[in-house]
Motif scaffolding. Structure first.
Motif, mmCIF file in Angstrom:
data_model
loop_
_atom_site.group_PDB
_atom_site.id
_atom_site.type_symbol
_atom_site.label_atom_id
_atom_site.label_comp_id
_atom_site.label_asym_id
_atom_site.label_seq_id
_atom_site.Cartn_x
_atom_site.Cartn_y
_atom_site.Cartn_z
ATOM 1 N N LEU A 26 0.819 -1.206 0.000
ATOM 2 C CA LEU A 26 0.000 0.000 0.000
ATOM 3 C C LEU A 26 0.855 1.260 0.000
ATOM 4 O O LEU A 26 0.595 2.217 -0.750
ATOM 5 N N THR A 27 1.882 1.268 0.842
ATOM 6 C CA THR A 27 2.755 2.437 0.934
ATOM 7 C C THR A 27 3.455 2.705 -0.395
ATOM 8 O O THR A 27 3.543 3.861 -0.849
ATOM 9 N N ALA A 28 3.945 1.647 -1.021
ATOM 10 C CA ALA A 28 4.643 1.811 -2.298
ATOM 11 C C ALA A 28 3.718 2.361 -3.379
ATOM 12 O O ALA A 28 4.102 3.245 -4.155
ATOM 13 N N VAL A 29 2.497 1.859 -3.426
ATOM 14 C CA VAL A 29 1.553 2.323 -4.451
ATOM 15 C C VAL A 29 1.179 3.779 -4.218
ATOM 16 O O VAL A 29 1.156 4.604 -5.155
ATOM 17 N N LEU A 30 0.879 4.117 -2.966
ATOM 18 C CA LEU A 30 0.416 5.472 -2.672
ATOM 19 C C LEU A 30 1.528 6.509 -2.810
ATOM 20 O O LEU A 30 1.247 7.701 -3.014
ATOM 21 N N LYS A 31 2.771 6.091 -2.708
ATOM 22 C CA LYS A 31 3.889 7.025 -2.869
ATOM 23 C C LYS A 31 4.404 7.080 -4.312
ATOM 24 O O LYS A 31 5.189 7.971 -4.652
ATOM 25 N N ALA A 32 3.981 6.138 -5.134
ATOM 26 C CA ALA A 32 4.464 6.095 -6.515
ATOM 27 C C ALA A 32 3.842 7.205 -7.344
ATOM 28 O O ALA A 32 2.731 7.682 -7.045
ATOM 29 N N ASP A 33 4.513 7.603 -8.390
ATOM 30 C CA ASP A 33 4.004 8.629 -9.296
ATOM 31 C C ASP A 33 2.724 8.138 -9.964
ATOM 32 O O ASP A 33 2.713 7.104 -10.636
ATOM 33 N N LYS A 34 1.636 8.859 -9.725
ATOM 34 C CA LYS A 34 0.320 8.493 -10.259
ATOM 35 C C LYS A 34 -0.117 7.087 -9.827
ATOM 36 O O LYS A 34 -0.961 6.460 -10.470
ATOM 37 N N GLY A 82 -6.644 -6.934 -6.981
ATOM 38 C CA GLY A 82 -7.261 -5.771 -7.616
ATOM 39 C C GLY A 82 -6.371 -4.539 -7.537
ATOM 40 O O GLY A 82 -6.286 -3.754 -8.500
ATOM 41 N N LEU A 83 -5.687 -4.365 -6.405
ATOM 42 C CA LEU A 83 -4.779 -3.228 -6.251
ATOM 43 C C LEU A 83 -3.590 -3.336 -7.210
ATOM 44 O O LEU A 83 -3.186 -2.351 -7.836
ATOM 45 N N LEU A 84 -3.043 -4.530 -7.328
ATOM 46 C CA LEU A 84 -1.912 -4.729 -8.240
ATOM 47 C C LEU A 84 -2.319 -4.445 -9.689
ATOM 48 O O LEU A 84 -1.553 -3.848 -10.457
ATOM 49 N N LYS A 85 -3.504 -4.861 -10.042
ATOM 50 C CA LYS A 85 -3.988 -4.607 -11.402
ATOM 51 C C LYS A 85 -4.129 -3.111 -11.653
ATOM 52 O O LYS A 85 -3.754 -2.597 -12.734
ATOM 53 N N ALA A 86 -4.669 -2.388 -10.655
ATOM 54 C CA ALA A 86 -4.837 -0.945 -10.808
ATOM 55 C C ALA A 86 -3.495 -0.224 -10.814
ATOM 56 O O ALA A 86 -3.316 0.769 -11.529
ATOM 57 N N ALA A 87 -2.533 -0.719 -10.024
ATOM 58 C CA ALA A 87 -1.241 -0.054 -9.898
ATOM 59 C C ALA A 87 -0.318 -0.323 -11.076
ATOM 60 O O ALA A 87 0.744 0.294 -11.169
ATOM 61 N N THR A 88 -0.693 -1.237 -11.938
ATOM 62 C CA THR A 88 0.132 -1.521 -13.120
ATOM 63 C C THR A 88 -0.649 -1.320 -14.419
ATOM 64 O O THR A 88 -0.127 -1.581 -15.503
ATOM 65 N N GLY A 89 -1.893 -0.845 -14.307
ATOM 66 C CA GLY A 89 -2.747 -0.716 -15.484
ATOM 67 C C GLY A 89 -2.687 0.627 -16.170
ATOM 68 O O GLY A 89 -3.275 0.807 -17.234
ATOM 69 N N ASP A 97 -4.055 3.482 -15.210
ATOM 70 C CA ASP A 97 -5.192 4.370 -14.964
ATOM 71 C C ASP A 97 -5.182 4.784 -13.494
ATOM 72 O O ASP A 97 -5.577 4.022 -12.603
ATOM 73 N N VAL A 98 -4.727 6.011 -13.227
ATOM 74 C CA VAL A 98 -4.594 6.478 -11.853
ATOM 75 C C VAL A 98 -5.935 6.590 -11.150
ATOM 76 O O VAL A 98 -6.017 6.498 -9.915
ATOM 77 N N THR A 99 -7.015 6.789 -11.904
ATOM 78 C CA THR A 99 -8.326 6.949 -11.280
ATOM 79 C C THR A 99 -8.815 5.678 -10.600
ATOM 80 O O THR A 99 -9.713 5.736 -9.752
ATOM 81 N N LYS A 100 -8.252 4.536 -10.952
ATOM 82 C CA LYS A 100 -8.685 3.267 -10.368
ATOM 83 C C LYS A 100 -7.909 2.879 -9.107
ATOM 84 O O LYS A 100 -8.285 1.940 -8.413
ATOM 85 N N VAL A 101 -6.817 3.590 -8.841
ATOM 86 C CA VAL A 101 -5.956 3.197 -7.728
ATOM 87 C C VAL A 101 -6.638 3.427 -6.389
ATOM 88 O O VAL A 101 -6.667 2.540 -5.518
ATOM 89 N N VAL A 131 -8.441 -3.114 0.170
ATOM 90 C CA VAL A 131 -7.291 -3.725 0.839
ATOM 91 C C VAL A 131 -7.260 -3.325 2.310
ATOM 92 O O VAL A 131 -7.034 -4.160 3.199
ATOM 93 N N LEU A 132 -7.479 -2.038 2.579
ATOM 94 C CA LEU A 132 -7.526 -1.582 3.972
ATOM 95 C C LEU A 132 -8.654 -2.272 4.734
ATOM 96 O O LEU A 132 -8.478 -2.715 5.876
ATOM 97 N N THR A 133 -9.811 -2.375 4.102
ATOM 98 C CA THR A 133 -10.936 -3.066 4.729
ATOM 99 C C THR A 133 -10.599 -4.534 4.969
ATOM 100 O O THR A 133 -10.953 -5.105 6.017
ATOM 101 N N GLY A 134 -9.903 -5.143 4.013
ATOM 102 C CA GLY A 134 -9.513 -6.542 4.173
ATOM 103 C C GLY A 134 -8.580 -6.748 5.351
ATOM 104 O O GLY A 134 -8.684 -7.756 6.080
ATOM 105 N N LEU A 135 -7.666 -5.805 5.575
ATOM 106 C CA LEU A 135 -6.769 -5.904 6.731
ATOM 107 C C LEU A 135 -7.545 -5.784 8.041
ATOM 108 O O LEU A 135 -7.294 -6.523 8.998
ATOM 109 N N VAL A 136 -8.494 -4.837 8.076
ATOM 110 C CA VAL A 136 -9.321 -4.674 9.288
ATOM 111 C C VAL A 136 -10.133 -5.946 9.541
ATOM 112 O O VAL A 136 -10.254 -6.411 10.687
#
Length: 217
Positions: free
Chosen positions: A72-80, A154-161, A163-167, A174-179
């Motif tokens: 999560l941290t890597a995706v949210l800090k990555a460019d777009k 789903g997050l991996l697909k959005a983070a490599t697809g 389309d920033v709007t899907k991230v 994912v956050l809900t899944g951890l909770v």
């Protein structure tokens, strides 16, 4: 005059014997005390097996939290919110391994010797409609792990697809899944109930059973 040294020698020997005799019980007591202390140190902690199982339950959950939050941290800090494929794979592999480890089946109980076959009993009339079935015991932890893996995919697909709007929409599941995993661990892991003042009471897991037949009480 010659008898005097002999007397002194005899007196000295007698005193030494008395001292040794008096010190003997003290030395023995000290030895017994050290032995008892060593036995106490070597004795297992009462209920250690149960406590170790609880600690492992928390360790398994914690082992999932770290790689998922790293992703999560890597995706949210990555460019777009986009990661190179190699980086995504490098982050995804530990997540999958942790989820697999946490969901590993518990050791099977030892098998009991088979008993001789008994004659079949006459069929009893059905008390329940054909659609009623025995409800399987719920496994919230397994369900939470499965849902978390789906959310991570789903997050991996959005983070490599591209389309920033899907991230952002893929991060929330994912956050809900951890909770959900933490909650399932607390409810179904045999852990002690939380006792921090101000916390609401945790709900109980639904009990599995057979639906009651109409007209029975």
């Amino acid at each position: 005059m010659r008898a005097l040294p002999v007397r002194r020698i005899a007196t000295t020997v007698l005193c030494a014997s008395l001292l040794i005799g008096a010190a003997g019980p003290v030395v023995a007591a000290e030895s017994d005390s050290r032995s008892s202390a060593q036995e106490a140190a070597d004795a297992p902690v009462p209920g250690a097996d149960k406590l170790l199982a609880q600690a492992k339950t928390l360790s398994d959950a914690g082992g999932v939290l770290t790689p998922v939050t790293d992703l999560l941290t890597a995706v949210l800090k990555a460019d777009k919110g986009q990661l190179p494929a190699a980086d995504a794979t490098k982050l995804a592999d530990p997540v999958k391994a942790a989820i697999t480890k946490a969901g590993a089946a518990a050791p099977k109980a030892p098998e009991l010797p088979q008993t001789p076959a008994l004659p079949e009993a006459p069929a009893l009339p059905k008390a329940l409609p054909d659609d009623d079935r025995t409800v399987a015991a719920p496994d919230p932890k397994a369900d939470a792990l499965k849902a978390l893996q789906t959310a991570v995919d789903g997050l991996l697909k959005a983070a490599t697809g591209g389309d920033v709007t899907k991230v952002a929409g893929a991060v929330t599941p994912v956050l809900t899944g951890l909770v959900n995993l933490v909650a399932a661990t607390l409810l179904g892991g045999g852990l002690p109930a939380p006792d921090l003042a101000g916390l609401p009471a945790l709900p109980k897991l639904p009990a599995a059973g057979v639906p009651q037949a109409p007209g029975l009480s």
